[in-house]
Design a protein around this motif. Sequence first.
Motif, PDB file in Angstrom:
ATOM      1  N   GLU A 108       0.832  -1.197   0.000  1.00 44.21           N
ATOM      2  CA  GLU A 108       0.000   0.000   0.000  1.00 44.21           C
ATOM      3  C   GLU A 108       0.872   1.256   0.000  1.00 44.21           C
ATOM      4  O   GLU A 108       2.069   1.212   0.202  1.00 44.21           O
ATOM      5  N   ASP A 109       0.197   2.385  -0.252  1.00 41.52           N
ATOM      6  CA  ASP A 109       0.839   3.694  -0.183  1.00 41.52           C
ATOM      7  C   ASP A 109       2.028   3.797  -1.162  1.00 41.52           C
ATOM      8  O   ASP A 109       3.039   4.442  -0.871  1.00 41.52           O
ATOM      9  N   SER A 110       1.911   3.139  -2.314  1.00 43.23           N
ATOM     10  CA  SER A 110       2.992   3.166  -3.288  1.00 43.23           C
ATOM     11  C   SER A 110       2.635   4.098  -4.441  1.00 43.23           C
ATOM     12  O   SER A 110       1.514   4.596  -4.548  1.00 43.23           O
ATOM     13  N   PHE A 111       3.593   4.335  -5.298  1.00 50.27           N
ATOM     14  CA  PHE A 111       3.352   5.146  -6.496  1.00 50.27           C
ATOM     15  C   PHE A 111       4.157   4.574  -7.660  1.00 50.27           C
ATOM     16  O   PHE A 111       5.241   4.028  -7.479  1.00 50.27           O
ATOM     17  N   ASN A 112       3.566   4.684  -8.849  1.00 50.77           N
ATOM     18  CA  ASN A 112       4.184   4.211 -10.089  1.00 50.77           C
ATOM     19  C   ASN A 112       3.604   5.059 -11.210  1.00 50.77           C
ATOM     20  O   ASN A 112       2.571   4.747 -11.785  1.00 50.77           O
ATOM     21  N   ARG A 113       4.297   6.172 -11.506  1.00 51.37           N
ATOM     22  CA  ARG A 113       3.759   7.128 -12.463  1.00 51.37           C
ATOM     23  C   ARG A 113       4.885   7.713 -13.320  1.00 51.37           C
ATOM     24  O   ARG A 113       6.065   7.605 -12.984  1.00 51.37           O
ATOM     25  N   VAL A 114       4.476   8.372 -14.414  1.00 52.43           N
ATOM     26  CA  VAL A 114       5.410   9.044 -15.306  1.00 52.43           C
ATOM     27  C   VAL A 114       5.375  10.534 -15.027  1.00 52.43           C
ATOM     28  O   VAL A 114       4.298  11.150 -15.011  1.00 52.43           O
ATOM     29  N   ILE A 115       6.530  11.103 -14.791  1.00 51.37           N
ATOM     30  CA  ILE A 115       6.643  12.535 -14.531  1.00 51.37           C
ATOM     31  C   ILE A 115       7.328  13.199 -15.718  1.00 51.37           C
ATOM     32  O   ILE A 115       8.002  12.529 -16.511  1.00 51.37           O
ATOM     33  N   PRO A 116       7.154  14.496 -15.892  1.00 54.03           N
ATOM     34  CA  PRO A 116       7.821  15.181 -17.013  1.00 54.03           C
ATOM     35  C   PRO A 116       9.342  15.058 -16.910  1.00 54.03           C
ATOM     36  O   PRO A 116       9.904  14.992 -15.816  1.00 54.03           O
ATOM     37  N   ALA A 117       9.992  15.046 -18.069  1.00 52.33           N
ATOM     38  CA  ALA A 117      11.455  14.917 -18.118  1.00 52.33           C
ATOM     39  C   ALA A 117      12.094  16.262 -18.400  1.00 52.33           C
ATOM     40  O   ALA A 117      11.612  17.043 -19.217  1.00 52.33           O
ATOM     41  N   VAL A 118      13.170  16.526 -17.693  1.00 50.84           N
ATOM     42  CA  VAL A 118      14.067  17.622 -18.018  1.00 50.84           C
ATOM     43  C   VAL A 118      15.481  17.041 -17.989  1.00 50.84           C
ATOM     44  O   VAL A 118      15.718  15.982 -17.405  1.00 50.84           O
ATOM     45  N   ALA A 119      16.406  17.715 -18.607  1.00 47.35           N
ATOM     46  CA  ALA A 119      17.767  17.199 -18.661  1.00 47.35           C
ATOM     47  C   ALA A 119      18.364  17.116 -17.269  1.00 47.35           C
ATOM     48  O   ALA A 119      18.251  18.048 -16.463  1.00 47.35           O
ATOM     49  N   GLY A 120      18.990  15.994 -16.985  1.00 50.77           N
ATOM     50  CA  GLY A 120      19.606  15.816 -15.683  1.00 50.77           C
ATOM     51  C   GLY A 120      20.198  14.444 -15.555  1.00 50.77           C
ATOM     52  O   GLY A 120      20.111  13.605 -16.462  1.00 50.77           O
ATOM     53  N   THR A 121      20.804  14.197 -14.385  1.00 45.89           N
ATOM     54  CA  THR A 121      21.459  12.911 -14.157  1.00 45.89           C
ATOM     55  C   THR A 121      20.936  12.184 -12.934  1.00 45.89           C
ATOM     56  O   THR A 121      21.420  11.102 -12.613  1.00 45.89           O
ATOM     57  N   SER A 122      19.957  12.769 -12.227  1.00 44.76           N
ATOM     58  CA  SER A 122      19.406  12.092 -11.050  1.00 44.76           C
ATOM     59  C   SER A 122      17.988  12.573 -10.791  1.00 44.76           C
ATOM     60  O   SER A 122      17.611  13.696 -11.152  1.00 44.76           O
ATOM     61  N   VAL A 123      17.197  11.680 -10.171  1.00 44.55           N
ATOM     62  CA  VAL A 123      15.827  11.995  -9.745  1.00 44.55           C
ATOM     63  C   VAL A 123      15.765  11.805  -8.242  1.00 44.55           C
ATOM     64  O   VAL A 123      16.201  10.763  -7.721  1.00 44.55           O
ATOM     65  N   CYS A 124      15.208  12.792  -7.522  1.00 40.22           N
ATOM     66  CA  CYS A 124      15.082  12.717  -6.067  1.00 40.22           C
ATOM     67  C   CYS A 124      13.621  12.929  -5.685  1.00 40.22           C
ATOM     68  O   CYS A 124      12.872  13.640  -6.370  1.00 40.22           O
ATOM     69  N   ALA A 125      13.214  12.304  -4.555  1.00 37.37           N
ATOM     70  CA  ALA A 125      11.826  12.395  -4.091  1.00 37.37           C
ATOM     71  C   ALA A 125      11.796  12.882  -2.655  1.00 37.37           C
ATOM     72  O   ALA A 125      12.620  12.479  -1.825  1.00 37.37           O
ATOM     73  N   THR A 126      10.814  13.749  -2.348  1.00 35.49           N
ATOM     74  CA  THR A 126      10.604  14.261  -0.992  1.00 35.49           C
ATOM     75  C   THR A 126       9.165  13.995  -0.596  1.00 35.49           C
ATOM     76  O   THR A 126       8.230  14.385  -1.313  1.00 35.49           O
ATOM     77  N   ALA A 127       8.982  13.291   0.534  1.00 34.07           N
ATOM     78  CA  ALA A 127       7.646  13.035   1.063  1.00 34.07           C
ATOM     79  C   ALA A 127       7.198  14.245   1.870  1.00 34.07           C
ATOM     80  O   ALA A 127       7.898  14.681   2.796  1.00 34.07           O
TER      81      ALA A 127
END
Length: 441
Positions: A108-127
């Motif tokens: 439960e409480d999971s996510f699986n979605r497509v977010i917009p792309a911008v140029a970069g080398t890493s993706v970070c998430a903040t709850a």
Amino acid sequence: MRKVRLRAALAAALTTVITTGLAVLSAPGPALAIPPECDVPQQPSSCTGPIHHDPEGELRGATRVPGGVRVTGWATDADGGPVAVALRIGQTEVATLTADQFSADLGEDSFNRVIPAVAGTSVCATARNIGAGTDVEIGCVDVAIGFEPFGSLDELALNGATLTVRGWAIDPDTAEQIAVDVFYDSELVASLPAGVDRPDVAQSYPAYGGVHGYQVNVAAKGEGYHTVCVRGRHFQGVGGPEQDTQLGCRSYSVRHNPEGVLTTVERIGRNVYVRGYASDPDDSWTGVTVRVTVDGVVVRESRTEHNKYYFSADFAYIGSPGEHTVCVYALNLGLGTDILIECRPITVPWAVAAPTMTIGEVTSTSVEVTWTSTDPNVVSFRVEHTADGAWGPVGTYPQWQHSQRFDGLGVHTPHCYRVMAVGYFSEASSAAICVTTPDAS
């Protein structure tokens, strides 16, 4: 499955009362106030309760897909839910989503979605925090986020006069096929869609499918070193700079022309001796025809010995005095062109100089003839005689001999002699000298 939300509910309802050593449940009430120093994941020893109010979670994955970046993970908050999760690429926040899905591996409480792309080398998430507590970064994933096409030039296959070019190309902005351009020695020779099914590409890039291969046949170029490059044309997407991309280059060499080595060109007298080796990659069985020219004029053709590559192309030659050029060519078999193996000079000597002749001792039955010559091109001397006006040879002598006695002549008879200096390419006569044998005494 995680039970964090159940734990939060129990914490709000549970009041511990120590009465004769027993724990007693009381009616539900508001959440206990927790000192700020205890509202952290790693509580100091002075804190007695395990519950804190900050959210928790994990950014499990980030993958470039058509239309953006697919992110997966989970997030919960002890104070309720669902939790909002802010996503950023590099320093740019690109989306906020809600952790309100269920998945077999994340619960439960999971996510699986497509977010917009911008140029970069890493993706970070903040709850994002709910109620008491603070926002929490739940992870970063290293991923190269580009917008230009990528792929490969896998193979060049040369089959006779045809060159086959194979590979694959993908534009990260779309699952549709894109166009590729093929350059042959920097010349554009083909443009085509990358629309051949490639199961191996689908396995490596499942979000894009496998219909991204390309294969094209072009006319093969001839002898030499060649380079083929393939460029992928970008798809006009959104989110970053885009340009066509070189997918790869491969080089190869072609050898259809014969080759050879000239080992000998030597003039001996009126003969020229030519030796060497020649072969053709298109036919090692038939043998290679070798053509010999002197000053551009064909004088001889010869064939190499079967499967041994050796040739002998001797010829007789009487040319004008001076230097001449002997050239040897190997004639092509199959694909390719004739080639010049090598040219070398030969020298035809100038005409020999006439010798000087004298008459030596004369008797009633013999005459001695002597001669001299300093010409190095003289190979022999021929003495001629006449008693009635008709000249005829009476002897030929080596170049080192300079006199000869002729016996058995008639008494009191006239005799005339001359000496011919003989070269490989010319002859020269001395002046004639006549004498009369004396009477016998």
